[in-house]
Design a protein around this motif. Structure first.
Motif, short mmCIF file in Angstrom:
data_model
loop_
_atom_site.label_atom_id
_atom_site.label_comp_id
_atom_site.label_asym_id
_atom_site.label_seq_id
_atom_site.Cartn_x
_atom_site.Cartn_y
_atom_site.Cartn_z
N ASN A 5 46.70 -3.81 -41.13
CA ASN A 5 47.55 -3.94 -40.93
C ASN A 5 48.72 -3.51 -42.26
O ASN A 5 47.79 -3.44 -43.21
CB ASN A 5 48.18 -5.46 -41.29
CG ASN A 5 47.28 -6.72 -39.67
OD1 ASN A 5 47.35 -5.39 -38.75
ND2 ASN A 5 46.74 -7.20 -39.75
N HIS A 6 50.06 -3.36 -41.95
CA HIS A 6 50.37 -2.46 -43.71
C HIS A 6 50.04 -4.53 -44.64
O HIS A 6 50.34 -5.49 -44.19
CB HIS A 6 52.23 -2.75 -43.42
CG HIS A 6 52.52 -2.22 -43.84
ND1 HIS A 6 52.60 -3.54 -45.43
CD2 HIS A 6 53.13 -1.18 -44.98
CE1 HIS A 6 53.95 -2.51 -46.27
NE2 HIS A 6 53.82 -1.16 -46.16
N PRO A 7 50.41 -3.83 -46.13
CA PRO A 7 50.25 -5.05 -46.62
C PRO A 7 50.85 -6.17 -46.81
O PRO A 7 50.71 -7.56 -46.64
CB PRO A 7 50.11 -4.50 -47.92
CG PRO A 7 49.24 -2.77 -48.03
CD PRO A 7 49.96 -2.90 -46.26
N PHE A 8 52.65 -5.97 -46.54
CA PHE A 8 53.74 -6.83 -46.44
C PHE A 8 52.98 -7.82 -45.13
O PHE A 8 53.52 -9.12 -45.56
CB PHE A 8 54.76 -6.38 -46.33
CG PHE A 8 56.05 -7.21 -46.13
CD1 PHE A 8 56.85 -7.50 -46.96
CD2 PHE A 8 56.82 -7.01 -44.70
CE1 PHE A 8 57.87 -8.78 -47.21
CE2 PHE A 8 57.17 -7.93 -44.83
CZ PHE A 8 58.17 -8.94 -45.72
N GLY A 14 48.47 -15.73 -41.41
CA GLY A 14 48.50 -16.23 -41.55
C GLY A 14 49.56 -17.46 -40.87
O GLY A 14 49.74 -18.14 -39.72
N ALA A 15 51.24 -17.03 -41.61
CA ALA A 15 52.13 -17.75 -40.63
C ALA A 15 52.47 -16.69 -39.07
O ALA A 15 52.99 -17.73 -38.39
CB ALA A 15 53.33 -17.27 -41.55
N ALA A 19 52.12 -19.59 -35.70
CA ALA A 19 53.60 -19.05 -35.17
C ALA A 19 53.43 -18.91 -33.77
O ALA A 19 53.75 -19.14 -32.15
CB ALA A 19 55.13 -18.63 -35.05
N MET A 20 52.34 -18.23 -33.59
CA MET A 20 51.82 -17.88 -31.74
C MET A 20 51.00 -18.77 -31.57
O MET A 20 51.38 -18.66 -30.13
CB MET A 20 51.20 -16.56 -32.12
CG MET A 20 51.85 -15.53 -32.09
SD MET A 20 52.81 -14.62 -30.71
CE MET A 20 51.46 -14.31 -30.08
N ARG A 21 50.43 -19.32 -32.35
CA ARG A 21 49.22 -20.29 -31.69
C ARG A 21 49.92 -21.98 -31.20
O ARG A 21 50.55 -22.15 -30.15
CB ARG A 21 48.66 -20.95 -32.30
CG ARG A 21 47.21 -20.43 -32.68
CD ARG A 21 46.10 -20.93 -33.49
NE ARG A 21 46.64 -21.46 -34.91
CZ ARG A 21 46.37 -19.87 -36.28
NH1 ARG A 21 45.69 -19.05 -35.60
NH2 ARG A 21 46.98 -20.78 -37.19
N VAL A 54 49.18 -6.10 -32.18
CA VAL A 54 50.66 -5.76 -31.92
C VAL A 54 50.73 -5.40 -33.63
O VAL A 54 52.09 -4.72 -34.05
CB VAL A 54 51.20 -6.77 -31.31
CG1 VAL A 54 53.06 -6.78 -32.51
CG2 VAL A 54 51.08 -6.40 -29.85
N LEU A 55 49.99 -5.68 -34.26
CA LEU A 55 50.42 -6.41 -36.26
C LEU A 55 49.80 -4.56 -36.45
O LEU A 55 50.31 -4.94 -37.88
CB LEU A 55 49.33 -7.54 -36.66
CG LEU A 55 49.52 -9.03 -36.52
CD1 LEU A 55 49.04 -9.88 -37.10
CD2 LEU A 55 50.47 -8.81 -36.94
#
Length: 229
Positions: A5-8, A14-15, A19-21, A54-55
């Protein structure tokens, strides 16, 4: 496909996962009733696994300095949900209905005062100044070269007789680029459909009569204050 994943985005991972859960919790009853799925534990795991993919695919468009980064972080997870439901044979219109109902329910978990304050800030003259600046920047050759997967858009001033406060014409869409690159074009219109509730729950009326996903030359967003009951 990128392997990390991109560092950003990793910083906000986590957030986004939380939100997905929450979405899956809110969608469970509807998935059983409308999509006729029974193994919800399996579906949850499959969606979260797809979300991991997707991430790694999410394009970086400038991070915190770009308003469009937030659009990707809030909505790209619906690509994962759509992919999984398609694999289970759920019809596209049903997927769209489930996602829109779920997203609205999720948005409504935010206190009304907070949502309406966010809407007022979006329509404020200060934010319109920022939107003008970012719209102009999005269309520059240097920005498009640095962030080729970003949105490109124009700020639209109301003319005589117009009833909207301002508009945005998206001439290139990051979600369309993402969908085209990863084979998600058929589920893209369902992502577009989420916009109406995203604004309405903040007290904003969105009028839009065409989209890039639908084959138009641009998406014509027009914003005004939602009439109170």
């Amino acid at each position: 496909m990128a392997e990390t994943n991109h560092p950003f985005y990793e910083q906000h991972r986590g957030a986004m996962e939380a939100a997905m859960r929450q979405r899956l919790d809110l969608a469970e009853a509807t998935l059983c009733e409308r999509a006729h799925l029974t193994d919800m534990d399996g579906i949850r795991q499959e969606v979260m696994n797809e979300f991991e993919i997707v991430l790694t695919q999410m394009p970086y468009v400038g991070g915190a300095v770009s308003r469009m980064s937030d659009f990707f972080m809030r909505l790209i997870g619906f690509m994962a949900i759509s992919r999984v439901l398609r694999r289970h044979g759920v019809p596209l219109p049903v997927i769209g209905d489930i996602e829109r109902e779920t997203y609205k329910a999720q948005l409504l978990t935010v206190p009304e005062a907070e949502r309406l304050a966010s809407g007022r800030q979006f329509l404020s003259s200060e934010n319109q100044i920022l939107l003008r600046e970012q719209a102009a920047k999005s269309a520059t050759e240097s920005h498009q070269n640095e962030f080729p997967e970003d949105f490109v858009y124009d700020f639209v001033e109301p003319g005589p007789g117009d009833t909207f406060e301002f508009g945005i014409d998206y001439r290139a869409c990051g979600f369309c680029k993402f969908a085209g690159r990863h084979g998600d074009k058929e589920i893209l219109p369902n992502i577009c459909g989420l916009d109406f509730d995203a604004y309405a729950t903040r007290g904003i009326h969105l009028e839009r009569t065409q989209t890039l996903a639908g084959g138009a030359s641009h998406c014509n967003f027009r914003f005004s204050r939602l009439a109170s009951d």
